[in-house]
Design an enzyme around this catalytic site. Structure first.
Site, PDB file in Angstrom:
ATOM      1  N   LYS A  48       0.857  -1.227  -0.142  1.00  0.00           N
ATOM      2  CA  LYS A  48       0.076   0.078   0.107  1.00  0.00           C
ATOM      3  C   LYS A  48       0.758   1.292   0.099  1.00  0.00           C
ATOM      4  CE  LYS A  48      -3.520  -2.178   2.699  1.00  0.00           C
ATOM      5  NZ  LYS A  48      -4.444  -2.210   3.686  1.00  0.00           N
ATOM      6  N   ALA A  64      -0.782   0.610   6.038  1.00  0.00           N
ATOM      7  CA  ALA A  64      -0.976  -0.266   7.266  1.00  0.00           C
ATOM      8  C   ALA A  64      -2.052  -1.353   6.816  1.00  0.00           C
ATOM      9  CB  ALA A  64      -1.454   0.597   8.656  1.00  0.00           C
ATOM     10  N   ASP A  65      -1.928  -2.419   7.410  1.00  0.00           N
ATOM     11  CA  ASP A  65      -2.912  -3.679   7.308  1.00  0.00           C
ATOM     12  C   ASP A  65      -3.062  -4.283   8.822  1.00  0.00           C
ATOM     13  OD1 ASP A  65      -4.374  -4.837   5.259  1.00  0.00           O
ATOM     14  OD2 ASP A  65      -3.517  -6.593   6.332  1.00  0.00           O
ATOM     15  N   THR A  66      -4.495  -4.350   9.179  1.00  0.00           N
ATOM     16  CA  THR A  66      -4.777  -5.229  10.220  1.00  0.00           C
ATOM     17  C   THR A  66      -5.445  -6.390  10.070  1.00  0.00           C
ATOM     18  OG1 THR A  66      -4.893  -2.860  11.473  1.00  0.00           O
ATOM     19  CG2 THR A  66      -5.828  -4.903  12.358  1.00  0.00           C
ATOM     20  N   GLY A 101       0.445  -4.348  10.466  1.00  0.00           N
ATOM     21  CA  GLY A 101       1.749  -4.166   9.797  1.00  0.00           C
ATOM     22  C   GLY A 101       1.745  -2.773   9.476  1.00  0.00           C
TER      23      GLY A 101
END
Length: 187
Positions: A48, A64-66, A101
């Site tokens: 991203k 970010a990634d959750t 992340g």
């Protein structure tokens, strides 16, 4: 720049006084099978941030990634209300992990840093009726694991070990340390 359409991430950045612009990143969130959960969130966060950074001449991009991990299974955003109900049935009365992340990319220099944060969350026991009432609010439909700890879903959370802002979607303590490495200080 924030490479995310998440209003929760934007609110967290505003909370710590950062000036930023949101640039929505419309990438498919697929990763190869067999990756560890931390590898999944780090890889997606980096993709991203790099995607947005490639379209800019300068500036630092945050990606970010959750995901929620329950008994080794990754739980992303639910595909529908019934999917949300099923996720919450699994989480109720149990401990799960939330991993986010975080990636920073300097669009001008190409410098990049990627990391992740992990928190543990204990849910209280729930009955199906309250799960369905919660899902009917619409709150869980755009959230990993089908709940928002910053919203009504907070009533399900008995205990947290680790970063609360990680559970919301952006671990601010980690992000502030990463920003220091890019010459940006929050304080």
């Amino acid at each position: 720049m924030l490479a995310s359409s998440s209003p929760r991430r934007a609110a967290l950045l505003k909370q710590i006084g950062l000036n930023f612009r949101v640039i929505v990143c419309d990438l498919e969130e697929h990763t190869p099978p067999g990756l560890q959960p931390f590898e999944v969130v780090e890889r997606l966060a980096a993709r991203k941030a790099m995607f947005v950074a490639d379209s800019l001449a300068e500036g630092i991009v945050v990606g970010a990634d959750t995901v929620v991990v329950w008994r080794g299974q990754l739980l992303g955003k639910p595909s529908c209300a019934e999917d949300a109900v099923e996720m919450l049935k699994r989480l109720q009365g149990n401990v799960h992990e939330v991993l986010t992340g975080v990636a920073l990319v300097d669009a001008g220099s190409g410098k990049a840093e990627v990391g992740h944060e992990q928190s543990r969350v204990m849910f209280r026991p729930l009955d199906e009726e309250e799960i369905r009432r919660y899902v009917a609010t619409g709150e869980p439909l755009d959230k990993a694991g089908s709940y928002g700890a910053q919203g009504i879903g907070a009533v399900f959370v008995e205990r947290i070990e680790g970063s609360y802002t990680n559970i919301v979607g952006l671990p601010l303590a980690k992000l502030s340390l990463m920003l220091k490495n890019f010459g940006c200080s929050v304080l």
